[in-house]
Design a protein around this motif. Sequence first.
Motif, PDB file in Angstrom:
ATOM      1  N   LYS A 196       0.838  -1.193   0.000  1.00 57.34           N
ATOM      2  CA  LYS A 196       0.000   0.000   0.000  1.00 57.34           C
ATOM      3  C   LYS A 196       0.876   1.247   0.000  1.00 57.34           C
ATOM      4  O   LYS A 196       1.932   1.269   0.635  1.00 57.34           O
ATOM      5  N   VAL A 197       0.425   2.290  -0.702  1.00 59.55           N
ATOM      6  CA  VAL A 197       1.189   3.533  -0.755  1.00 59.55           C
ATOM      7  C   VAL A 197       1.277   4.118   0.646  1.00 59.55           C
ATOM      8  O   VAL A 197       0.269   4.360   1.307  1.00 59.55           O
ATOM      9  N   TYR A 198       2.514   4.313   1.101  1.00 61.61           N
ATOM     10  CA  TYR A 198       2.779   4.888   2.425  1.00 61.61           C
ATOM     11  C   TYR A 198       3.070   6.375   2.286  1.00 61.61           C
ATOM     12  O   TYR A 198       2.509   7.194   2.995  1.00 61.61           O
ATOM     13  N   LYS A 199       3.971   6.735   1.358  1.00 66.95           N
ATOM     14  CA  LYS A 199       4.301   8.140   1.096  1.00 66.95           C
ATOM     15  C   LYS A 199       4.594   8.269  -0.392  1.00 66.95           C
ATOM     16  O   LYS A 199       5.151   7.363  -1.016  1.00 66.95           O
ATOM     17  N   GLN A 200       4.258   9.431  -0.954  1.00 69.05           N
ATOM     18  CA  GLN A 200       4.595   9.694  -2.342  1.00 69.05           C
ATOM     19  C   GLN A 200       4.704  11.194  -2.578  1.00 69.05           C
ATOM     20  O   GLN A 200       4.134  11.988  -1.835  1.00 69.05           O
ATOM     21  N   ALA A 201       5.439  11.552  -3.615  1.00 73.99           N
ATOM     22  CA  ALA A 201       5.594  12.953  -3.998  1.00 73.99           C
ATOM     23  C   ALA A 201       5.975  12.987  -5.476  1.00 73.99           C
ATOM     24  O   ALA A 201       6.506  12.014  -6.015  1.00 73.99           O
ATOM     25  N   SER A 202       5.724  14.113  -6.110  1.00 75.40           N
ATOM     26  CA  SER A 202       6.104  14.265  -7.511  1.00 75.40           C
ATOM     27  C   SER A 202       6.395  15.730  -7.798  1.00 75.40           C
ATOM     28  O   SER A 202       5.962  16.626  -7.075  1.00 75.40           O
ATOM     29  N   ASN A 203       7.172  15.948  -8.842  1.00 72.39           N
ATOM     30  CA  ASN A 203       7.404  17.304  -9.327  1.00 72.39           C
ATOM     31  C   ASN A 203       7.670  17.254 -10.818  1.00 72.39           C
ATOM     32  O   ASN A 203       7.880  16.193 -11.396  1.00 72.39           O
ATOM     33  N   GLU A 204       7.645  18.415 -11.437  1.00 79.57           N
ATOM     34  CA  GLU A 204       7.826  18.506 -12.879  1.00 79.57           C
ATOM     35  C   GLU A 204       8.647  19.748 -13.189  1.00 79.57           C
ATOM     36  O   GLU A 204       8.357  20.833 -12.691  1.00 79.57           O
ATOM     37  N   GLY A 205       9.695  19.582 -13.980  1.00 81.54           N
ATOM     38  CA  GLY A 205      10.503  20.715 -14.439  1.00 81.54           C
ATOM     39  C   GLY A 205      11.443  21.299 -13.406  1.00 81.54           C
ATOM     40  O   GLY A 205      12.051  22.328 -13.647  1.00 81.54           O
ATOM     41  N   ASP A 206      11.598  20.688 -12.241  1.00 80.41           N
ATOM     42  CA  ASP A 206      12.473  21.211 -11.191  1.00 80.41           C
ATOM     43  C   ASP A 206      13.788  20.434 -11.188  1.00 80.41           C
ATOM     44  O   ASP A 206      13.906  19.385 -10.579  1.00 80.41           O
ATOM     45  N   THR A 207      14.788  20.970 -11.885  1.00 81.20           N
ATOM     46  CA  THR A 207      16.085  20.296 -11.975  1.00 81.20           C
ATOM     47  C   THR A 207      17.052  20.739 -10.884  1.00 81.20           C
ATOM     48  O   THR A 207      18.172  20.256 -10.830  1.00 81.20           O
ATOM     49  N   LEU A 208      16.631  21.625  -9.998  1.00 84.20           N
ATOM     50  CA  LEU A 208      17.525  22.160  -8.972  1.00 84.20           C
ATOM     51  C   LEU A 208      17.446  21.428  -7.638  1.00 84.20           C
ATOM     52  O   LEU A 208      18.414  21.386  -6.894  1.00 84.20           O
ATOM     53  N   HIS A 209      16.284  20.881  -7.313  1.00 90.61           N
ATOM     54  CA  HIS A 209      16.071  20.322  -5.983  1.00 90.61           C
ATOM     55  C   HIS A 209      15.820  18.825  -6.031  1.00 90.61           C
ATOM     56  O   HIS A 209      15.229  18.311  -6.979  1.00 90.61           O
ATOM     57  N   TYR A 210      16.246  18.152  -4.969  1.00 89.33           N
ATOM     58  CA  TYR A 210      15.922  16.739  -4.814  1.00 89.33           C
ATOM     59  C   TYR A 210      14.481  16.609  -4.344  1.00 89.33           C
ATOM     60  O   TYR A 210      14.014  17.386  -3.511  1.00 89.33           O
ATOM     61  N   LEU A 211      13.795  15.643  -4.879  1.00 87.18           N
ATOM     62  CA  LEU A 211      12.464  15.273  -4.404  1.00 87.18           C
ATOM     63  C   LEU A 211      12.673  14.144  -3.401  1.00 87.18           C
ATOM     64  O   LEU A 211      13.407  13.190  -3.686  1.00 87.18           O
ATOM     65  N   THR A 212      12.072  14.241  -2.221  1.00 87.87           N
ATOM     66  CA  THR A 212      12.326  13.265  -1.163  1.00 87.87           C
ATOM     67  C   THR A 212      11.039  12.792  -0.508  1.00 87.87           C
ATOM     68  O   THR A 212      10.133  13.593  -0.268  1.00 87.87           O
ATOM     69  N   VAL A 213      10.973  11.496  -0.252  1.00 85.98           N
ATOM     70  CA  VAL A 213       9.923  10.910   0.580  1.00 85.98           C
ATOM     71  C   VAL A 213      10.625  10.018   1.607  1.00 85.98           C
ATOM     72  O   VAL A 213      11.593   9.340   1.291  1.00 85.98           O
ATOM     73  N   SER A 214      10.161  10.080   2.824  1.00 89.22           N
ATOM     74  CA  SER A 214      10.796   9.299   3.875  1.00 89.22           C
ATOM     75  C   SER A 214       9.827   9.087   5.030  1.00 89.22           C
ATOM     76  O   SER A 214       8.777   9.719   5.088  1.00 89.22           O
ATOM     77  N   GLY A 215      10.203   8.216   5.917  1.00 91.94           N
ATOM     78  CA  GLY A 215       9.362   7.948   7.085  1.00 91.94           C
ATOM     79  C   GLY A 215       9.901   6.782   7.864  1.00 91.94           C
ATOM     80  O   GLY A 215      11.059   6.390   7.718  1.00 91.94           O
ATOM     81  N   VAL A 216       9.053   6.224   8.685  1.00 90.14           N
ATOM     82  CA  VAL A 216       9.385   5.084   9.524  1.00 90.14           C
ATOM     83  C   VAL A 216       8.337   4.005   9.246  1.00 90.14           C
ATOM     84  O   VAL A 216       7.144   4.295   9.176  1.00 90.14           O
ATOM     85  N   ILE A 217       8.782   2.760   9.062  1.00 91.30           N
ATOM     86  CA  ILE A 217       7.831   1.684   8.838  1.00 91.30           C
ATOM     87  C   ILE A 217       6.883   1.644  10.036  1.00 91.30           C
ATOM     88  O   ILE A 217       7.327   1.510  11.174  1.00 91.30           O
ATOM     89  N   PRO A 218       5.586   1.823   9.771  1.00 98.93           N
ATOM     90  CA  PRO A 218       4.643   1.940  10.883  1.00 98.93           C
ATOM     91  C   PRO A 218       4.480   0.647  11.685  1.00 98.93           C
ATOM     92  O   PRO A 218       4.670  -0.449  11.172  1.00 98.93           O
ATOM     93  N   PHE A 219       4.122   0.828  12.933  1.00108.08           N
ATOM     94  CA  PHE A 219       3.811  -0.301  13.815  1.00108.08           C
ATOM     95  C   PHE A 219       2.363  -0.690  13.587  1.00108.08           C
ATOM     96  O   PHE A 219       1.503   0.163  13.459  1.00108.08           O
ATOM     97  N   ASP A 220       2.090  -1.965  13.531  1.00109.89           N
ATOM     98  CA  ASP A 220       0.705  -2.431  13.341  1.00109.89           C
ATOM     99  C   ASP A 220      -0.086  -2.335  14.610  1.00109.89           C
ATOM    100  O   ASP A 220       0.332  -2.397  15.686  1.00109.89           O
TER     101      ASP A 220
END
Length: 82
Positions: A58-82
């Motif tokens: 299942k999708v936990y985190k996501q992000a997108s961008n278009e035309g931005d060659t200057l910055h890193y796109l980042t997704v991060s987190g902690v594997i959740p506890f059930d």
Amino acid sequence: INYTDAEGSLQTTQVNPLSAQDVWQYSFKGEEGDIIYLSGKYSDAYSALKLMIKVNGKVYKQASNEGDTLHYLTVSGVIPFD
């Protein structure tokens, strides 16, 4: 692409997609509470990037961008506890 691997170490790989439909993926079995990290950057201003982290299919985190060659796109987190 920069990402954490199964041991929690930061890894880097270069991806050269041929089209917008190309997909790079990496998977591993992690433990609850493990840090997960994914970031990427591209050099073509006419390109786009979509990053997605899935946990148990299942999708936990996501992000997108278009035309931005200057910055890193980042997704991060902690594997959740059930």
